[in-house]
Design an enzyme around this catalytic site. Structure first.
Site, PDB file in Angstrom:
ATOM      1  N   TYR A 175      51.038  32.470  39.073  1.00  0.00           N
ATOM      2  CA  TYR A 175      50.335  32.622  40.354  1.00  0.00           C
ATOM      3  C   TYR A 175      48.972  31.924  40.294  1.00  0.00           C
ATOM      4  O   TYR A 175      48.694  31.008  41.032  1.00  0.00           O
ATOM      5  CB  TYR A 175      50.084  34.095  40.681  1.00  0.00           C
ATOM      6  CG  TYR A 175      51.299  34.958  40.966  1.00  0.00           C
ATOM      7  CD1 TYR A 175      52.523  34.404  41.329  1.00  0.00           C
ATOM      8  CD2 TYR A 175      51.192  36.352  40.889  1.00  0.00           C
ATOM      9  CE1 TYR A 175      53.628  35.228  41.597  1.00  0.00           C
ATOM     10  CE2 TYR A 175      52.284  37.164  41.170  1.00  0.00           C
ATOM     11  CZ  TYR A 175      53.495  36.609  41.511  1.00  0.00           C
ATOM     12  OH  TYR A 175      54.561  37.421  41.775  1.00  0.00           O
ATOM     13  N   SER A 176      48.082  32.412  39.395  1.00  0.00           N
ATOM     14  CA  SER A 176      46.687  31.950  39.383  1.00  0.00           C
ATOM     15  C   SER A 176      46.590  30.466  39.048  1.00  0.00           C
ATOM     16  O   SER A 176      47.401  29.924  38.306  1.00  0.00           O
ATOM     17  CB  SER A 176      45.879  32.717  38.344  1.00  0.00           C
ATOM     18  OG  SER A 176      45.786  34.060  38.695  1.00  0.00           O
ATOM     19  N   SER A 193      50.331  34.035  30.955  1.00  0.00           N
ATOM     20  CA  SER A 193      50.564  34.805  29.735  1.00  0.00           C
ATOM     21  C   SER A 193      52.053  34.833  29.426  1.00  0.00           C
ATOM     22  O   SER A 193      52.878  34.868  30.342  1.00  0.00           O
ATOM     23  CB  SER A 193      50.047  36.231  29.904  1.00  0.00           C
ATOM     24  OG  SER A 193      48.651  36.172  30.074  1.00  0.00           O
ATOM     25  N   THR A 215      41.199  42.254  41.921  1.00  0.00           N
ATOM     26  CA  THR A 215      39.858  42.642  41.443  1.00  0.00           C
ATOM     27  C   THR A 215      39.349  43.903  42.134  1.00  0.00           C
ATOM     28  O   THR A 215      39.687  44.177  43.285  1.00  0.00           O
ATOM     29  CB  THR A 215      38.866  41.465  41.604  1.00  0.00           C
ATOM     30  OG1 THR A 215      37.695  41.757  40.866  1.00  0.00           O
ATOM     31  CG2 THR A 215      38.492  41.238  43.063  1.00  0.00           C
ATOM     32  N   ASN A 216      38.545  44.678  41.406  1.00  0.00           N
ATOM     33  CA  ASN A 216      38.137  45.988  41.925  1.00  0.00           C
ATOM     34  C   ASN A 216      37.308  45.910  43.210  1.00  0.00           C
ATOM     35  O   ASN A 216      37.311  46.856  43.994  1.00  0.00           O
ATOM     36  CB  ASN A 216      37.395  46.776  40.837  1.00  0.00           C
ATOM     37  CG  ASN A 216      38.357  47.297  39.780  1.00  0.00           C
ATOM     38  OD1 ASN A 216      39.553  46.999  39.809  1.00  0.00           O
ATOM     39  ND2 ASN A 216      37.842  48.088  38.848  1.00  0.00           N
ATOM     40  N   GLU A 238      53.540  46.294  39.632  1.00  0.00           N
ATOM     41  CA  GLU A 238      52.849  45.729  38.476  1.00  0.00           C
ATOM     42  C   GLU A 238      51.769  46.694  37.989  1.00  0.00           C
ATOM     43  O   GLU A 238      51.649  46.973  36.808  1.00  0.00           O
ATOM     44  CB  GLU A 238      52.225  44.386  38.867  1.00  0.00           C
ATOM     45  CG  GLU A 238      51.329  43.806  37.786  1.00  0.00           C
ATOM     46  CD  GLU A 238      50.714  42.465  38.174  1.00  0.00           C
ATOM     47  OE1 GLU A 238      51.176  41.856  39.147  1.00  0.00           O
ATOM     48  OE2 GLU A 238      49.774  42.045  37.487  1.00  0.00           O
TER      49      GLU A 238
END
Lengths: 377, 393
Positions: B129-130, B162, B374-375, B244
Site C-alpha cells: 500500500y504505502s 514487510s 496514525t493516531n 488488521e
C-alpha cells in the site's frame, strides 16, 4: 463472555434517566445548593415510587431485586445529572451491606423503608487518613445488651437526617459492624463542608451505646461485610464517575463545536478536538473496567483486583477529564453560572473517596509483589 | 453482563497455547536469532507454518466453503491472542486480512492457487500500500497499472513492504485511472507474484525489524491477477483495516512480557537485600502496567464480541487503536525502567534480561502509534463519530 445488558437492567436505567433529568434542571440544583442539607427529597421519593431505590434489595423486602449491576447503572445516571441524592452511601454502602450481612430482623426492619425512600440509613466508612473500614481505629467495648463505641468517622453524608449510620469498630482484635443512631447519647455531629460544597459531618462517638439489635455483624462476618462494602462502594463510585465524566466530555464537545474564535468553531482545531477525543478514550476505558468490577460483584465472584483497578482508573480519569473540560472551555467553564463546575467538584470528591489512585496503585503493587514472591518460593 | 471467558473459550485458549508450544521448536528459536529471519521466512519457519496448515489451524475464521471453520470473532481473537503470545511469526495479514478478500473477489484460478496455498501454510502475502509519498494519505499513491491487451503493465515503488523478502505475492494497490485527482476512485488491487520479471527489492533496516522497499519495473501481469473491479480497489483496502488492527494489538503478547518481568523481579536480588520486586517504585510500575493491561484485555474482548453482534462502531475501533498503541509504548518503558541499565543490554548479549526481548519490543513498538492508521486520524474519527464534533483540519 457476554457484554449484553439485560432488558430489565436497560429499562431501569432508562427510567432513572428520565426521572433524574426531570428533577435536575439548573434552577432546581441552584435552589437545593442554598439549603442547609443538600438532598432532593422529592427526587428521592420519586425514585422510590418508581422502584429504583430497591434495585439491589430483594423483592421480599420491598425491592425489585435486579441486583448490584443494575444499581451501578443508577449510580452512573446520578453522576450524569449531578443529582443531590445519596445513592452510594445509602443504597450501596449501607443497604447493600445490610441486605447481605444483616440479621433477618434488621433486613425486615430497614430495607423496606430504604426501598420506598421513607427511611435513610447512611454509612460512615472513612476515618482520618484511613479509608479501610476493615481496619478502623474506632473502638468498641462489649457490654450488657450490646457494645459501646468510641472514635471518629469523617465526611458522613446526611448524618443528621439518617435513622442510622452504619459503622465499623474494633472490639479488641474483633471487628464489629454496627448501626449507630445519630441521636444517641455520646454522638456529636460536626459540620464539614467538602469539595462539592455540600455539608457533611464528622461523626464523633464517645461511649455510644449500641443495642444488640443494631449490631450487624461481628468477627469474620463483620470483616466480610466491610470487605464487601468497600469493594461495592468503590465500584459504585467508579460507575458514578462514568456518568460524571461522560457528561463533562459531552458538554465540552458541544461547547467547543459552537464557540468560535478566529472565525471558526474551536472544535475544528485538532489541538482542541484531540483533547476531547482523549477524554472519550478515557471514559471508554473507565466504563470497561467498571462494568467488569460491577458484574463480578453482581455474580458474587472474587472482585478484589478488578475493583482496585477500576478505582485507580476512576481516580485518574475523573482528574484528567475534569481538567481537560475546564481547559477547553476557557473562562466559561469556571463560571458558576455555567454547569461545568458541579461536575468538576463531584469528580474530585469521587476521586478522593474510598481510596485514591496513588494509594491503590501502591496497594496493588504490594499484592503483585506478594503473589510473585510466593510463586518464586 | 458476564465479562469472563466461558469454559469452552478457556479450553480453546489452552488448546492453542499448548499447540503453539509444539510449533516453537528449538530449531525455530535458533533460526529466529538471525535478525533477517526474526519475522519469519527461514526454512524452519516454513516447515512449522506448513504444519499449522496440515493440522488445520489456518483460516479458522474462513467460511466452510473455503475450508475454514467459521469461528466466531471471539474464538478467532482467542486464537490470534495465543498465537501472538507464543512469538511465532504467524502471517496474520495474509491469513486474516487479505486472503478472505481474495477469496471473495479473485478470478477462480488465482483464488485456488492463492487461497489453497495459504490454507496449506505454503503461501504468504506482503502488503503493498504505502509509497514514499503516500502514507496516511494513502489514496494519493502513484504506482501505475496500465492495460495492455490481456495484461497489465505495472510501474512504481512501494515502501515498508514487510515480509516482501520472502512472501510469494505482494497485495498491490495501483492507480488504474491516470487522473490523480480521482484519488481513491482510481485504484485497483493486484496480486503480484514476487518471482515475476521486473520485481525487485532493497532491504530497509529500521529501529526494529527489517522491512523492504519494493520496485515494480515494467512488470507484465496477466489480468487474472487483478482482484475485484477495475477502479474498485479502495473498498477492498478499507474493508480489512479493522481486521488488521484486531491482530496488531492483542493482550497476550504484552501480558506475557509483564508476567515474565514480575517473575524476574521476584527471583532477582536487590542490591540492599531482598528482591527487586520488593522495592516500592518497582511495585508502582508493575501495578500501573497491570492496571493498563486490564483495559487492553477488555477492549480486545469487547471488540471481538461487538463484531459478532454486527458492524464495529467506528469510534470504538479508533479508541482501541489509540489506547492500545500508546499503552504498549508506555508498558515497554515501565518494564524497562524496572531493569534499569540492564534493560539496555541487547538480545543475546551476556547479561541481557529476558534475552533482551523487551528492549527489542520497544524497538518494534515505535511504529505502533502511526502504523495501521496514525493516531491523529483516529482521534479525528473519535471526535466526529463519537462526539459529533465538526471535522477538523
Amino acid at each position: 463472555m457476554d457484554f449484553t445488558i439485560s432488558e430489565e437492567v436497560n429499562s431501569a436505567q432508562q427510567l432513572a434517566q428520565q426521572i433524574l433529568a426531570d428533577f435536575t434542571d439548573v434552577d432546581k440544583l441552584k435552589a437545593l445548593e442554598q439549603q442547609e442539607e443538600r438532598f432532593d427529597k422529592a427526587l428521592w421519593r420519586a425514585l422510590g415510587e418508581a422502584g429504583l431505590l430497591g434495585l439491589d434489595i430483594p423483592e421480599e423486602h420491598g425491592g425489585t431485586g435486579l441486583g448490584f449491576y443494575s444499581l451501578t447503572t443508577l449510580c452512573e445516571e446520578a453522576g450524569r445529572t449531578v443529582a443531590p441524592i445519596p445513592v452510594v452511601p445509602v443504597l450501596v454502602s449501607a443497604a447493600g451491606t445490610l441486605r447481605r450481612f444483616g440479621s433477618g430482623a434488621q433486613k425486615e426492619h430497614w430495607l423496606g423503608g430504604i426501598a420506598s425512600g421513607t427511611t435513610l440509613v447512611t454509612a460512615a466508612l472513612e476515618e482520618y487518613l484511613n479509608d479501610d473500614p476493615g481496619a478502623p481505629s474506632c473502638s468498641a467495648q462489649k457490654m450488657d445488651g450490646g457494645y459501646s463505641l468510641s472514635g471518629t468517622k469523617i465526611c458522613v453524608c446526611l448524618a443528621p437526617s439518617a435513622a442510622r449510620i452504619l459503622v465499623s469498630a474494633k472490639a479488641g482484635d474483633e471487628l464489629i459492624v454496627a448501626l449507630v443512631d445519630p441521636r444517641a447519647a455520646g454522638v456529636s455531629l460536626n459540620a464539614q463542608v467538602v469539595t462539592t460544597g455540600e455539608t457533611r459531618h464528622e461523626l464523633v462517638m464517645d461511649k455510644v451505646q449500641v443495642p444488640t439489635a443494631d449490631i450487624v455483624a461481628t468477627g469474620r462476618e463483620a470483616a466480610a461485610a466491610m470487605e464487601w462494602a468497600l469493594l461495592a462502594t468503590r465500584t459504585a463510585l467508579a460507575a458514578m464517575a462514568v456518568g460524571v465524566c461522560d457528561k463533562m466530555m459531552r458538554i465540552t464537545g458541544s461547547y467547543t463545536s459552537e464557540r468560535e474564535q478566529f472565525g471558526r468553531a474551536i472544535a475544528t482545531f485538532q489541538a482542541v478536538s484531540h483533547r476531547v477525543a482523549d477524554c472519550y478514550i478515557d471514559v471508554e476505558c473507565l466504563r470497561l473496567v467498571t462494568q467488569q468490577a460491577a458484574s463480578l460483584i453482581d455474580q458474587g465472584r472474587p472482585a478484589g483486583e478488578a475493583v482496585t483497578m477500576a478505582k485507580i482508573w476512576c481516580g485518574d480519569v475523573t482528574h484528567r477529564v475534569s481538567q481537560a473540560s475546564q481547559h477547553c472551555h476557557g473562562g466559561t467553564g469556571v463560571d458558576r453560572d455555567y454547569p461545568l463546575f458541579r461536575y468538576c467538584e463531584l469528580a474530585r470528591q469521587i476521586e478522593l473517596t474510598a481510596g485514591s489512585s496513588a494509594r491503590l496503585t501502591g496497594e496493588l503493587g504490594g499484592e503483585i509483589c506478594a503473589q510473585h514472591l510466593a510463586k518464586a518460593g | 453482563m458476564n465479562i469472563e471467558l466461558t469454559a469452552q473459550q478457556k479450553a480453546l485458549q489452552l488448546e492453542v497455547r499448548e499447540y503453539m508450544k509444539t510449533i516453537m521448536t528449538p530449531e525455530l528459536l535458533e533460526e529466529m536469532k538471525d535478525p533477517e529471519l526474526k519475522e519469519g521466512g527461514g526454512p524452519e519457519f516454513r516447515k512449522q507454518y506448513a504444519r499449522m496448515g496440515a493440522d488445520g489451524w489456518i483460516g479458522l475464521s474462513w467460511s466452510k466453503e473455503l475450508g475454514g471453520k467459521e469461528l466466531s470473532h471471539i474464538e478467532q481473537y482467542i486464537f490470534t491472542d495465543e498465537v501472538v503470545r507464543s512469538g511465532f511469526a504467524y502471517p496474520f495479514l495474509t491469513t486474516e486480512a487479505v486472503t478472505p478478500v481474495i477469496a471473495a473477489n479473485a478470478n477462480p484460478e488465482v483464488r485456488e492457487e492463492v487461497v489453497g496455498g495459504v490454507r496449506q501454510g505454503k503461501v504468504t502475502i506482503a502488503i503493498g500500500y504505502s509509497e514514499p509519498n503516500a502514507g496516511t494519505d494513502l489514496a494519493s499513491l502513484t504506482t501505475r497499472a496500465e492495460r495492455d491487451g490481456d495484461d497489465w503493465i505495472i510501474n512504481g515503488q512501494k515502501m515498508w513492504t514487510s515480509l516482501g523478502n520472502f512472501a510469494d505475492y505482494v497485495w498491490l494497490a495501483a492507480r488504474t485511472d491516470p487522473d490523480v485527482s480521482k484519488k481513491h476512485k482510481g485504484l485497483t488491487m493486484f496480486l503480484v507474484p514476487t518471482g515475476i520479471e521486473g520485481f525487485s527489492l532493497t532491504p530497509v533496516h529500521t529501529l526494529g525489524v527489517r522491512t523492504n522497499a519494493t520496485y515494480y519495473s515494467d512488470i507484465r501481469l496477466p489480468d487474472k491477477y487483478r482482484v475485484g473491479e477495475v477502479n474498485g480497489g479502495w473498498k477492498l483496502i478499507t474493508g480489512q483495516l479493522n481486521i488488521e488492527r484486531l491482530s496488531l494489538f492483542t493482550h497476550g503478547q504484552v501480558d506475557s512480557l509483564y508476567q515474565e518481568v514480575c517473575e524476574w523481579a521476584a527471583r532477582t536480588d536487590a542490591p540492599g537485600g531482598g528482591k527487586i520486586i520488593e522495592m516500592p517504585w518497582v511495585q508502582h510500575n508493575l501495578a500501573r502496567v497491570k492496571t493498563g493491561l486490564e483495559v487492553v484485555k477488555l477492549i480486545c474482548w469487547k471488540q471481538a464480541w461487538s463484531m459478532d453482534q454486527g458492524p464495529l462502531n467506528m469510534a470504538d475501533a479508533s479508541v482501541a487503536k489509540v489506547y492500545s498503541s500508546e499503552f504498549f509504548v508506555e508498558l515497554y518503558r515501565m518494564l524497562l525502567e524496572v531493569m534499569g541499565q540492564a534493560g539496555t543490554i541487547a538480545r543475546y548479549s551476556p547479561g541481557a534480561v529476558l534475552q533482551g526481548k523487551i528492549e527489542f519490543r520497544w524497538r518494534v513498538g515505535a511504529v505502533l502509534t502511526f502504523g495501521g492508521g496514525t493516531n491523529e486520524v483516529q482521534r479525528d474519527i473519535i471526535a466526529m463519530a463519537g462526539l459529533w464534533m465538526p471535522r477538523t483540519r
